[in-house]
Structure formats: C-alpha cells, structure tokens
Design a protein around this motif. Structure first.
Motif, PDB file in Angstrom:
ATOM      1  N   LEU A 269     -19.366  17.003  18.094  1.00 27.45           N
ATOM      2  CA  LEU A 269     -19.179  15.551  18.220  1.00 27.45           C
ATOM      3  C   LEU A 269     -19.039  15.106  19.669  1.00 27.45           C
ATOM      4  O   LEU A 269     -18.705  13.957  19.938  1.00 27.45           O
ATOM      5  N   GLY A 270     -19.305  16.033  20.594  1.00 29.64           N
ATOM      6  CA  GLY A 270     -19.241  15.701  22.008  1.00 29.64           C
ATOM      7  C   GLY A 270     -18.170  16.493  22.730  1.00 29.64           C
ATOM      8  O   GLY A 270     -17.086  16.721  22.207  1.00 29.64           O
ATOM      9  N   PRO A 343     -24.237  21.114  20.578  1.00 32.04           N
ATOM     10  CA  PRO A 343     -25.218  20.733  19.549  1.00 32.04           C
ATOM     11  C   PRO A 343     -26.516  21.525  19.623  1.00 32.04           C
ATOM     12  O   PRO A 343     -27.043  21.968  18.597  1.00 32.04           O
ATOM     13  N   SER A 344     -27.046  21.736  20.840  1.00 27.37           N
ATOM     14  CA  SER A 344     -28.294  22.494  20.975  1.00 27.37           C
ATOM     15  C   SER A 344     -28.103  23.953  20.581  1.00 27.37           C
ATOM     16  O   SER A 344     -28.979  24.554  19.944  1.00 27.37           O
ATOM     17  N   PRO A 366      -9.270  18.192  14.689  1.00 29.15           N
ATOM     18  CA  PRO A 366      -9.462  17.603  13.362  1.00 29.15           C
ATOM     19  C   PRO A 366     -10.513  18.341  12.548  1.00 29.15           C
ATOM     20  O   PRO A 366     -11.489  18.873  13.089  1.00 29.15           O
ATOM     21  N   VAL A 367     -10.317  18.351  11.247  1.00 28.81           N
ATOM     22  CA  VAL A 367     -11.248  19.046  10.369  1.00 28.81           C
ATOM     23  C   VAL A 367     -12.644  18.438  10.443  1.00 28.81           C
ATOM     24  O   VAL A 367     -13.648  19.116  10.183  1.00 28.81           O
ATOM     25  N   ALA A 368     -12.746  17.182  10.851  1.00 33.04           N
ATOM     26  CA  ALA A 368     -14.063  16.547  11.008  1.00 33.04           C
ATOM     27  C   ALA A 368     -14.913  17.284  12.041  1.00 33.04           C
ATOM     28  O   ALA A 368     -16.150  17.305  11.941  1.00 33.04           O
ATOM     29  N   GLU A 369     -14.269  17.885  13.035  1.00 32.59           N
ATOM     30  CA  GLU A 369     -15.009  18.655  14.035  1.00 32.59           C
ATOM     31  C   GLU A 369     -15.654  19.877  13.391  1.00 32.59           C
ATOM     32  O   GLU A 369     -16.811  20.198  13.649  1.00 32.59           O
TER      33      GLU A 369
END
Length: 418
Positions: A269-270, A343-344, A366-369
């Motif tokens: 996510l960055g 990401p890559s 966070p679990v979203a990561e």
C-alpha cells in the motif's frame, strides 16, 4: 577465505506424527560469523553473527554436512536473532572452541519456535519426551576480515541432514557491526546478507566461489532453502522474492530458494505508510535536520544482564530483561527503505511461491497491509489470517497456528517428506 562450521543431522524413520524418529540423536548448535558482501563496497569483506541448529547421531563434529532443507529466518527491526554476547565467549587463547551447553540458540521467540518445530520436534523421544541438552559450539573469530576458525573436524565424517534452522543478526546489528555500524545499516544491506547466506549454503566445498572451505572447517551445503521473515524481515522476504525472479541473482541461488514465508508484511500500500510503522514523526524530522547530522535516535532492545548461562524460558530464550536503548541511525536507512519497490517485487513473474501470514489483532501493522500483500502476489501466493494473532504472535495458539502453516508450506514446496 571464509569458513564456517554448521549443521549436523541424520535421517531416521518416520513417526506417526509426521516427524522423523531420532533415537540417540544429539541436538547441535553452532554460533559463528558468516561472510557477507557489502553494498557499494565490493572490495571489502563483512560478516554477520548467527546460529545454526540441527541434530545428529553423534556429539562429534563432521568434516561435511549435507542438508536437505534449511529454514533461514529473517528478523524484524529493531530486533535480533541471536544474543551477540555469545561472540565474546569465543575469545580465549587456544585453538579449541568453547562448548557451552547452557547457551540458548536464539534471542527471539520466532526463531526459537522454528527451531522447536523443525529441529527439536524431530529430536523428541517417544511421547514427545524432551531431548537431552544441546551441544553448543562457538567458533573463534580469526582476525582477517571476520572469517572464523571452527574446531578441527572428525576427518571423513559426513552427516546427511533432513532439516536445519539458521538465523543471524543482520549487518549493523549486535555482533554484525564490524564492517557496517548501526548508524549506517540499511534494508538493502540486510537483503544482501540473506543472498550471501544462500550463496554460502549452495556453494560446493572445494570451489573457488565465496563460501569455500579448508581442511580445518566443517562445511555445510543445503539443497533447498526456505526464507521466513517477520515484520521488516517480511519486507525483506517480499523484496527477495522479486530479486529471485530476475536475472541479477545467480541461477544456483534462484534454484535453491524454494519458497518464501512472510509474517506481518507491509509495503503493497506504499512505502510511506510502511515507514511510519517503524518511525515516529520526531524521528523522521530528525533525519531531515542538518543539525542532527541527518540522524535520528532509534530505539533498540538489548539484554541488561551480563550472564548467558542461566536457564532460559520455555522457548529457549534467555530470561535476561531486555531494555530499550537509543542509538543514532542515519537517514540513509529511511531513503533506502522508501526506494524499495514492494508492489513490483510481489507481482514478479517466476518468483518463488509466497505464503503471507498476518494476525487479525496486529496493532503494529494493520491486517489490511497483509491482505494487500497477498492480493498483489496472487495467483502465486496464499494468504492466511491468524485469528487473534498480534504482531509478534506472542500468544501460544496464534503461534502454533502459524507454525503449522509454515511447516505445511515448507513440506509442500520441497521438504521431501521430512
């Protein structure tokens, strides 16, 4: 030339619980400095201090050990894998190594649990009886660039090892800071440390490549390597997965790394968001301030007590109280971290299969990561949430769940029935 004593094991018969039986087996651990390459300084040598855990049918050393599966653990930041005070015990004036049966293998819970799962589990007797105390060897450093000189081996003895666990303190950490001080540590250097460890493990004895041996060392080779990373170590795992998909890494290293497991990963996510999980606003501001020399004071946990030989806790980790210490860290760490392209790396074709584990109660990342990491790496990744698991999986049930997932994953991707 860098030489290191490592791993002992012997194949037994399969028990009903899926482990190999290991009657009369001896648990061995070796602490040593392993060679590494320095990012941006190819003409210089470096070393990282670590521990290898294995089992063998004899307490005697071997001339060569051939490992089938090596689980290589990558620690987070700020954390370590081994207690670097062990290195001080390797002083002494004679050629023999110190044998200290009371020293714990690892200073963190995750590598201790991996050791229990992959080494101590197979060593357990009928009914899960506790194995005898381990034989621990500390290799004395030689003053020529961080190489080590292990005890003379028993000539001609070869041990065949189904599995072993290896973990080090990465460059800049305690015991691994001779060539790279904490001030100048970076994630890219830690990634290079891992690649060099795999190069060492996959170099045949007698070759001219890094990791070759001489008559005074025990030589280890590993057929398969599985990387397991936690937190920042998980970020490293994501990056390594991408590097292993490309042409910049030797073919033998790409072939050897059969899978990657990441626990509490982030970055999909960055990297700006990921950076703030490890650094607060004051630390980031200090890195931008010329008045501080572009350095922040970064917290690091160190053992308070001087003794190494007291009883450990149930995981083998010493009971010494760890205290928070602040140490200067240059903004080069931050710049290097922000340049990582997670990401890559996750989306790279031809990369090793990836298992992503994340605790549902992780308050640090966070679990979203974790979900984003799993989604980005699909379809060549599996994502599993660990119910009620916090960042370090410090409760027993989440940790046991994670270990079952890791073991099943390693078995599926090259453990050959061990």
């Amino acid at each position: 030339k860098a030489t290191v004593s490592v791993l002992n094991c012997a194949r037994g018969g399969r028990r009903g619980d899926g482990h190999f039986s290991c009657d009369l087996m001896h648990h061995h651990r070796l602490f040593a400095h392993f060679p590494t390459r320095l990012v941006g300084r190819p003409e210089e040598k470096g070393s990282v201090f670590g521990c290898v855990s294995w089992y063998a049918p004899t307490p005697e050393p071997a001339a060569r050990v051939e490992v089938e599966t090596c689980v290589l653990y990558m620690h987070g930041f700020p954390d370590t894998s081994v207690d670097a005070r062990v290195a001080a015990l390797a002083g002494g004036g004679d050629a023999s190594d110190a044998i200290l049966p009371g020293v714990a293998s690892f200073s963190s819970r995750m590598p201790s649990k991996l050791e229990k799962e992959f080494v101590l589990g197979p060593c357990a007797g009928p009914g899960g009886a506790k194995p005898p105390p381990p034989v621990t060897t500390i290799a004395r450093p030689v003053l020529d660039g961080g190489d080590v000189s292990p005890a003379p081996p028993q000539q001609g003895v070869v041990h065949h090892a189904p599995c072993a666990v290896l973990a080090v303190n990465f460059s800049g950490g305690p015991g691994s800071d001779a060539a790279v001080p904490f001030l100048r540590k970076t994630v890219s250097q830690e990634i290079e440390d891992v690649l060099e460890l795999v190069r060492y493990l996959t170099t045949d004895a007698g070759s001219d490549e890094p990791g070759d041996d001489d008559a005074s060392s025990v030589r280890i080779t590993a057929r398969d390597v599985h990387l397991v990373g936690l937190s920042t170590g998980a970020i490293m795992g994501c990056c390594l997965r991408g590097q292993l998909a490309g042409g910049g890494v030797e073919a033998r290293v790409r072939r050897a790394v059969k899978s990657v497991v990441v626990v509490a990963a982030c970055g999909a996510l960055g990297m700006d968001a990921a950076l703030k999980y490890d650094f607060d606003e004051a630390q980031l501001a200090a890195c931008e301030d010329p008045a501080t020399g572009h350095c922040c004071e970064k917290e690091f946990w160190v053992p308070e007590a001087a003794s190494l030989l007291g009883a450990g806790d149930g995981d083998g980790v010493p009971k010494d109280r760890y205290v928070k210490k602040y140490m200067p860290l240059h903004r080069a760490y931050v710049d290097d971290f922000l340049a990582l392209d997670i990401p890559s790396c996750l989306a790279a074709c031809g990369a090793p299969p990836l298992l992503v584990l994340h605790g549902t109660d992780d308050k640090s990342i966070p679990v979203a990561e974790g979900r984003a990491v799993g989604a980005r790496a699909a379809p060549h990744a599996e994502y599993v949430e660990i119910a009620k698991g916090n960042h370090l999986l410090s409760s027993d049930k989440p940790m046991k769940t994670a270990l079952r997932q890791i073991r099943a994953w390693v078995e599926r991707h090259g453990m050959d029935g061990t």
